[in-house]
Design an enzyme around this catalytic site. Structure first.
Site, PDB file in Angstrom:
ATOM      1  N   ARG A   1      -3.308   6.090   0.266  1.00  0.00           N
ATOM      2  CA  ARG A   1      -3.858   7.220   1.014  1.00  0.00           C
ATOM      3  C   ARG A   1      -2.869   7.948   1.912  1.00  0.00           C
ATOM      4  NH1 ARG A   1      -8.757   4.238   3.770  1.00  0.00           N
ATOM      5  NH2 ARG A   1      -7.211   2.559   3.702  1.00  0.00           N
TER       6      ARG A   1
ATOM      7  N   TYR B   1     -15.130 -12.603   0.473  1.00  0.00           N
ATOM      8  CA  TYR B   1     -15.893 -11.404   0.110  1.00  0.00           C
ATOM      9  C   TYR B   1     -17.169 -11.780  -0.648  1.00  0.00           C
ATOM     10  CZ  TYR B   1     -12.255  -8.115   1.527  1.00  0.00           C
ATOM     11  OH  TYR B   1     -11.366  -7.367   2.261  1.00  0.00           O
TER      12      TYR B   1
ATOM     13  N   ARG C   1       0.817  -1.220   0.000  1.00  0.00           N
ATOM     14  CA  ARG C   1       0.000   0.000   0.000  1.00  0.00           C
ATOM     15  C   ARG C   1       0.848   1.266   0.000  1.00  0.00           C
ATOM     16  NH1 ARG C   1      -4.034  -1.711   4.638  1.00  0.00           N
ATOM     17  NH2 ARG C   1      -5.161  -3.394   3.638  1.00  0.00           N
TER      18      ARG C   1
ATOM     19  N   ASP D   1      -6.746  -3.290  -6.915  1.00  0.00           N
ATOM     20  CA  ASP D   1      -7.449  -3.807  -5.740  1.00  0.00           C
ATOM     21  C   ASP D   1      -7.745  -5.277  -5.997  1.00  0.00           C
ATOM     22  OD1 ASP D   1      -9.051  -2.716  -3.139  1.00  0.00           O
ATOM     23  OD2 ASP D   1     -10.138  -4.381  -4.074  1.00  0.00           O
TER      24      ASP D   1
ATOM     25  N   ARG E   1      -6.857  11.405  -6.809  1.00  0.00           N
ATOM     26  CA  ARG E   1      -8.016  10.513  -6.706  1.00  0.00           C
ATOM     27  C   ARG E   1      -9.301  11.248  -6.345  1.00  0.00           C
ATOM     28  NH1 ARG E   1      -8.933   5.815  -4.351  1.00  0.00           N
ATOM     29  NH2 ARG E   1     -11.041   6.531  -4.755  1.00  0.00           N
TER      30      ARG E   1
END
Length: 346
Positions: free
Chosen positions: A35, A153, A31, A80, A44
Site C-alpha cells: 500500500r 487467527y 511489505r 498473505d 489493486r
C-alpha cells in the site's frame, strides 16, 4: 567487503543468508510490495485482497513493482499468510481496516473435523514461475505464516490483542491444540515447498504473534510445529528465515527450530540478537518502520547504526523490523536502499 560472492555469481542476498562475503549489504523490505506504492493502489483498485493473491499475472506485477522502483536486492512474493487457509477451504476473508476474519472459528476438538487435507496451490506455482522469469538475477523470497500465528487467527476468528481464546485452547485442550498446529504445519510446509519448487530462492516463516508467549510456552506448544515446517525445507537448498514480532526472549528458541537466518524486530539491537542466538547465524533487520517518517539526517543515522550492529553477525540482510507502513513515502525507501548499498560498499 570481498568480491568472492561475485565470482560465484551468487546474488548478494543469498550469500549474506549463507554467511558468505558480499559486495554490499543486501536490502529488501517486508511489505515492500503493497500500500505504500501508488502503482500498487492503482492496480489493486476494486480487487479484493484474497482475489488479488489468486491472480498470477497480478501477483507478478505487484511483486515486481518495488524491485523496479527501489532497486532492492530481493523480491518478496505478493501474498498473505491466510492464502493457504483459504486454499484449503477455510472460510476466511481479509476485511479492510480489520485484517483476516474467519467465519467459523476453531474452538473444540469437534471443530477440527471441518479442516480438510488438500489445498489447491496451483496458482502459487504459476505466480512464482511468472515472477522468477521476470526477475532475472534478483532472487525471490517466498513466505508463509507460522502455525502459531495461523492458529491464532483460526481460534480468535480475527486479529486479537490478548490472544485469550488461543491461549485458553492451548492450555486447556492441549491435544486439540497440537492436532490443529500439526494440520497447519503440514499445510504451511506444503505452501513453502510449492514456492521453492517453482523457483523461490529463499523462504521466510512469519510468526507475527509468537511474542505474546513466554519462552517456556513457546518451546512446549509452538517450536515443535515450526520446526516441522522448517525441517521440510532442509533439503531444498534454500535459506530459511524465521521472523517474529516482539520475540526478543524467544530468539534462541526460534533459531533452534531450524532457521538458517533469524529475522529481528526493531526492539532488539542486531548485535545483541546475534549473541542471543549463539553468534553462528546471519540476521535480518531491523530498522523501526516509524523511523522512515523522521527527517533524513535521523534516518541516515539509524540506518548506519543498524549496519554497524548487523556486522556483528556472520551475515546481515538489511530490512525493517516489521512491514512498511502504508503512509510511508516510497522515495524514502529508495534513498534507504541507496544509502545501505553506498555505506556497506565502502
Amino acid at each position: 567487503m570481498s568480491n568472492e560472492a561475485s565470482k560465484t555469481n551468487e546474488p548478494p542476498l543469498i550469500a549474506a543468508y549463507r554467511g558468505r562475503p558480499t559486495p554490499h549489504t543486501p536490502v529488501w523490505f517486508m511489505r515492500q510490495a503493497g500500500r505504500s506504492l501508488p502503482e500498487y493502489r492503482r492496480i489493486r483498485e476494486g480487487v479484493p485482497m484474497l482475489e488479488s493473491c489468486r491472480r498470477p499475472e497480478l501477483v507478478c506485477e505487484i511483486t515486481l513493482q518495488p524491485v523496479r522502483r527501489h532497486g532492492v536486492d530481493a523480491a518478496i512474493l505478493f501474498s498473505d499468510i491466510v492464502v493457504p487457509l483459504a486454499a484449503a477451504g477455510v472460510g476466511v476473508e481479509i476485511v479492510a481496516g480489520t485484517g483476516p476474519v474467519v467465519a467459523e472459528p476453531i474452538r473444540t476438538e469437534a471443530d477440527l473435523a471441518r479442516l480438510r487435507g488438500q489445498a489447491d496451490l496451483s496458482f502459487i506455482s504459476e505466480s512464482v514461475r511468472l515472477v522468477t522469469a521476470e526477475l532475472g538475477d534478483v532472487p525471490l523470497v517466498g513466505f508463509a505464516g507460522a502455525p502459531f500465528t495461523l492458529a491464532s487467527y483460526l481460534i480468535e476468528g480475527g486479529p486479537s490483542r490478548t490472544h485469550a481464546a488461543t491461549k485458553a485452547l492451548m492450555y486447556g485442550q492441549p491435544e486439540t491444540w497440537h492436532a490443529l498446529c500439526a494440520w497447519l504445519a503440514e499445510l504451511t510446509r506444503e505452501f513453502l515447498q510449492t514456492q521453492v519448487s517453482a523457483g523461490a530462492a529463499a523462504v521466510q516463516l512469519f510468526d507475527s504473534w509468537a511474542g505474546t508467549l513466554s519462552a517456556a510456552d513457546y518451546r512446549r506448544y509452538v517450536a515443535p510445529h515450526s520446526a516441522y515446517v522448517l525441517a521440510g525445507l532442509a533439503d531444498a537448498g534454500v535459506p530459511r528465515i524465521h521472523f517474529g514480532v516482539d520475540t526478543a526472549e524467544l530468539l534462541p528458541a526460534m533459531a533452534e527450530a531450524g532457521a538458517d537466518v533469524v529475522g529481528v524486530d526493531w526492539r532488539t539491537p542486531l548485535d545483541v540478537a546475534a549473541r542471543r542466538i549463539g553468534g553462528a547465524l546471519p540476521v535480518q533487520g531491523n530498522l523501526d518502520p516509524c523511523v522512515l517518517f523522521a527527517p533524513w539526517p535521523v534516518i541516515e543515522t539509524e540506518v548506519r547504526r543498524v549496519l554497524t550492529e548487523g556486522a556483528a553477525a556472520p551475515g546481515h540482510v538489511f530490512n525493517l523490523g516489521h512491514g512498511v507502513l502504508p503512509e510511508t513515502d516510497p522515495s524514502v525507501l529508495t534513498r534507504v536502499v541507496e544509502l545501505v548499498h553506498e555505506v556497506s560498499t565502502q
